[in-house]
Write a protein that holds these residues in place. Sequence first.
Motif, PDB file in Angstrom:
ATOM      1  N   ARG A   2      13.935  24.567 -21.964  1.00  8.36           N
ATOM      2  CA  ARG A   2      13.765  23.151 -22.328  1.00  8.36           C
ATOM      3  C   ARG A   2      14.912  22.680 -23.217  1.00  8.36           C
ATOM      4  N   LEU A   3      15.279  23.501 -24.182  1.00  8.54           N
ATOM      5  CA  LEU A   3      16.366  23.117 -25.081  1.00  8.54           C
ATOM      6  C   LEU A   3      17.690  23.003 -24.321  1.00  8.54           C
ATOM      7  N   ALA A   4      17.924  23.900 -23.381  1.00 11.90           N
ATOM      8  CA  ALA A   4      19.152  23.831 -22.590  1.00 11.90           C
ATOM      9  C   ALA A   4      19.178  22.558 -21.745  1.00 11.90           C
ATOM     10  N   GLY A   5      18.034  22.217 -21.152  1.00  9.18           N
ATOM     11  CA  GLY A   5      17.961  21.001 -20.361  1.00  9.18           C
ATOM     12  C   GLY A   5      18.149  19.763 -21.210  1.00  9.18           C
ATOM     13  N   ALA A   6      17.534  19.748 -22.375  1.00 10.04           N
ATOM     14  CA  ALA A   6      17.672  18.600 -23.274  1.00 10.04           C
ATOM     15  C   ALA A   6      19.105  18.478 -23.792  1.00 10.04           C
ATOM     16  N   ARG A   7      19.729  19.615 -24.078  1.00  9.68           N
ATOM     17  CA  ARG A   7      21.122  19.587 -24.544  1.00  9.68           C
ATOM     18  C   ARG A   7      22.027  18.953 -23.490  1.00  9.68           C
ATOM     19  N   ASP A   8      21.847  19.323 -22.237  1.00  9.85           N
ATOM     20  CA  ASP A   8      22.643  18.713 -21.177  1.00  9.85           C
ATOM     21  C   ASP A   8      22.376  17.216 -21.066  1.00  9.85           C
ATOM     22  N   ALA A   9      21.116  16.824 -21.306  1.00 15.33           N
ATOM     23  CA  ALA A   9      20.747  15.413 -21.186  1.00 15.33           C
ATOM     24  C   ALA A   9      21.329  14.573 -22.312  1.00 15.33           C
ATOM     25  N   LEU A  10      21.715  15.189 -23.418  1.00 15.84           N
ATOM     26  CA  LEU A  10      22.269  14.429 -24.543  1.00 15.84           C
ATOM     27  C   LEU A  10      23.569  13.728 -24.172  1.00 15.84           C
ATOM     28  N   THR A  11      24.279  14.240 -23.177  1.00 15.08           N
ATOM     29  CA  THR A  11      25.536  13.612 -22.767  1.00 15.08           C
ATOM     30  C   THR A  11      25.315  12.272 -22.079  1.00 15.08           C
ATOM     31  N   SER A  12      24.059  11.976 -21.725  1.00 14.99           N
ATOM     32  CA  SER A  12      23.773  10.720 -21.023  1.00 14.99           C
ATOM     33  C   SER A  12      23.828   9.512 -21.945  1.00 14.99           C
ATOM     34  N   GLY A  13      23.738   9.743 -23.262  1.00 13.16           N
ATOM     35  CA  GLY A  13      23.752   8.627 -24.196  1.00 13.16           C
ATOM     36  C   GLY A  13      22.402   7.994 -24.437  1.00 13.16           C
ATOM     37  N   ARG A  14      21.365   8.452 -23.754  1.00 12.49           N
ATOM     38  CA  ARG A  14      20.023   7.893 -23.959  1.00 12.49           C
ATOM     39  C   ARG A  14      19.492   8.264 -25.337  1.00 12.49           C
ATOM     40  N   PRO A  15      18.496   7.538 -25.848  1.00 12.27           N
ATOM     41  CA  PRO A  15      17.945   7.838 -27.167  1.00 12.27           C
ATOM     42  C   PRO A  15      17.431   9.272 -27.254  1.00 12.27           C
ATOM     43  N   ILE A  16      17.667   9.907 -28.389  1.00 14.24           N
ATOM     44  CA  ILE A  16      17.264  11.294 -28.576  1.00 14.24           C
ATOM     45  C   ILE A  16      15.748  11.439 -28.476  1.00 14.24           C
ATOM     46  N   ALA A  17      15.026  10.478 -28.999  1.00 16.38           N
ATOM     47  CA  ALA A  17      13.556  10.542 -28.932  1.00 16.38           C
ATOM     48  C   ALA A  17      13.078  10.537 -27.483  1.00 16.38           C
ATOM     49  N   ALA A  18      13.729   9.753 -26.642  1.00 17.98           N
ATOM     50  CA  ALA A  18      13.339   9.699 -25.225  1.00 17.98           C
ATOM     51  C   ALA A  18      13.639  11.025 -24.531  1.00 17.98           C
ATOM     52  N   ILE A  19      14.772  11.614 -24.868  1.00 18.01           N
ATOM     53  CA  ILE A  19      15.124  12.904 -24.268  1.00 18.01           C
ATOM     54  C   ILE A  19      14.142  13.982 -24.712  1.00 18.01           C
ATOM     55  N   ALA A  20      13.775  13.960 -25.999  1.00 17.04           N
ATOM     56  CA  ALA A  20      12.803  14.933 -26.507  1.00 17.04           C
ATOM     57  C   ALA A  20      11.484  14.823 -25.758  1.00 17.04           C
ATOM     58  N   HIS A  21      11.017  13.614 -25.571  1.00 17.58           N
ATOM     59  CA  HIS A  21       9.757  13.397 -24.848  1.00 17.58           C
ATOM     60  C   HIS A  21       9.884  13.830 -23.397  1.00 17.58           C
TER      61      HIS A  21
END
Length: 330
Positions: A282-301
């Motif tokens: 999950r953390l690896a997937g979320a880390r990759d998603a951080l490059t999208s620029g979307r809000p961190i709270a949305a990525i966490a959810h």
Amino acid sequence: MTDNPQQKMRYGSDRLPDVPVILETDDLAERERLDAILSSTEVGCGSVDVSLQDPGPTVRAHVEFWPLGAGAHAFSYHGTGMRLTQTARHVRLGPPDQVSFAVHERGWGRSRGFGQERELGRGDLLMTDLTGEHDYQRVGDGGTRSVGFDLGTFGLGVDHIQLAGRTFLANPLLGLLREHVSYVVNHAERLSTSPAAAAVGAATADLARAFLLAAQGGAAHRQAMHDTLPARITRYIRAHLTDPDLTPARIATHHNISVRHLHAIWSAAMDSSLEQWIMAERLAGARDALTSGRPIAAIAHEWGFADSSHFTRRFRQAFGMPPRDWRTGS
């Protein structure tokens, strides 16, 4: 004919190559392309009738053959629409004792074999028994990638292959095999030239054999399902990583086993606990998603974390910095 030694081997060999082979018709004179395509097709498909949708001067193909240890190989064909037909005449001539599993890619396709006919779309898996009659057609530019095996690799008879072919779409291991074959054929060049090539070929053959056994029913089916349980569990988890309620109880229930048995299976197959592995993925997937620029709270959810503070704490533990700093640094 070209002086490329690999292509000479491809055109003149009566056995499968034991080194990588690549054909690119753009490198050939137009008058040589048709013969090159017909000859190269025999490497991955045996002796078959080949007809090209457009056999004129614009015909083109990119063909690759990658060995994966003893008795296994990857083969791909991309280019002009074509039809491959193995008739009773070819069977009488002694076709190769091989079975292949192919991923159909671009272009409309149709296959006939095992007494059935199927239309094929992007990503569909098809199985071909090269010892019997079969027919494959693709209209328009496109291609297929496949893994092939010597029948002796499986230690099974042709009757086992035929039954698996007739019940192909109902096989409980179809999804698992399709994903694995897709990965192998899409990374065939890198895998074939790595020290792990033989291990990859053996693992793929083991899964293909389990697929064939799962179709047989009875004890063979039960053994195949038992042998592939760790892989099926991993596949299920990956498919549901973003579900907040992905718990050991839910995973165990889906696979009709106890939570205790689930943990025992996981511990025998993996170096980390089930919960640790899920968190790391999950953390690896979320880390990759951080490059999208979307809000961190949305990525966490999105990746199954209860709230952004929980996500931030776990992220810092894993990567040594909070998500916001990782995003800034990346």
